[in-house]
Write a protein that holds these residues in place. Structure first.
Motif, PDB file in Angstrom:
ATOM      1  N   THR A   7       0.523  -1.059  -0.164  1.00 57.50           N
ATOM      2  CA  THR A   7      -0.141   0.277  -0.353  1.00 57.50           C
ATOM      3  C   THR A   7       0.455   1.016   0.251  1.00 57.50           C
ATOM      4  O   THR A   7       2.551   1.031   0.220  1.00 57.50           O
ATOM      5  CB  THR A   7      -1.023   0.158   0.838  1.00 57.50           C
ATOM      6  OG1 THR A   7      -0.045   0.304   2.437  1.00 57.50           O
ATOM      7  CG2 THR A   7      -2.050  -1.220   1.345  1.00 57.50           C
ATOM      8  N   ASP A   9       0.910   5.448   1.555  1.00 55.04           N
ATOM      9  CA  ASP A   9       0.858   6.224   2.006  1.00 55.04           C
ATOM     10  C   ASP A   9      -0.087   7.561   1.734  1.00 55.04           C
ATOM     11  O   ASP A   9      -0.894   7.492   2.499  1.00 55.04           O
ATOM     12  CB  ASP A   9       1.606   7.016   3.266  1.00 55.04           C
ATOM     13  CG  ASP A   9       2.561   5.957   3.897  1.00 55.04           C
ATOM     14  OD1 ASP A   9       2.014   5.151   4.475  1.00 55.04           O
ATOM     15  OD2 ASP A   9       3.656   6.684   4.575  1.00 55.04           O
ATOM     16  N   GLU A  10       0.175   7.849   0.369  1.00 58.70           N
ATOM     17  CA  GLU A  10      -0.585   8.803  -0.306  1.00 58.70           C
ATOM     18  C   GLU A  10      -2.311   8.168  -0.608  1.00 58.70           C
ATOM     19  O   GLU A  10      -3.050   8.936  -1.226  1.00 58.70           O
ATOM     20  CB  GLU A  10      -0.553   9.084  -1.729  1.00 58.70           C
ATOM     21  CG  GLU A  10       1.252   9.985  -0.966  1.00 58.70           C
ATOM     22  CD  GLU A  10       1.715   9.087  -0.696  1.00 58.70           C
ATOM     23  OE1 GLU A  10       1.915   7.774  -1.276  1.00 58.70           O
ATOM     24  OE2 GLU A  10       3.357   9.602  -0.625  1.00 58.70           O
ATOM     25  N   PRO A  12      -4.189   5.457   0.972  1.00 54.83           N
ATOM     26  CA  PRO A  12      -4.360   3.949   2.423  1.00 54.83           C
ATOM     27  C   PRO A  12      -5.584   3.285   1.135  1.00 54.83           C
ATOM     28  O   PRO A  12      -5.626   2.176   2.247  1.00 54.83           O
ATOM     29  CB  PRO A  12      -4.683   5.114   3.208  1.00 54.83           C
ATOM     30  CG  PRO A  12      -4.628   6.714   2.820  1.00 54.83           C
ATOM     31  CD  PRO A  12      -4.099   6.442   1.456  1.00 54.83           C
TER      32      PRO A  12
END
Length: 67
Positions: A7, A9-10, A12
């Motif tokens: 995945t 972070d931008e 999620p």
């Protein structure tokens, strides 16, 4: 080859899967690499299905020949 999942972070809510190989697709070389992004979603409840089951929705797909 087994798939790798990750995945960002931008994004999620999106899960990316990377897999090397043709996956049985005719005409694709064994060095083919596919990246697929999926996001869990549901359909709207209806009278027949008041609690729909979440489903993975493909939101991104890219393929290319790797090294």
């Amino acid at each position: 080859m087994s798939a790798t999942t990750f995945t960002l972070d931008e994004l999620p809510d999106v899960t990316f899967t990377v897999e090397r190989g043709s996956g049985g697709e005719p005409g694709l070389p064994s060095t083919w690499i596919t990246i697929v992004g999926t996001q869990m979603g549901t359909t709207a409840p209806t009278d027949d299905i008041p609690n729909p089951t979440p489903v993975a929705v493909e939101v991104f797909r890219a393929g290319f020949v790797g090294p």
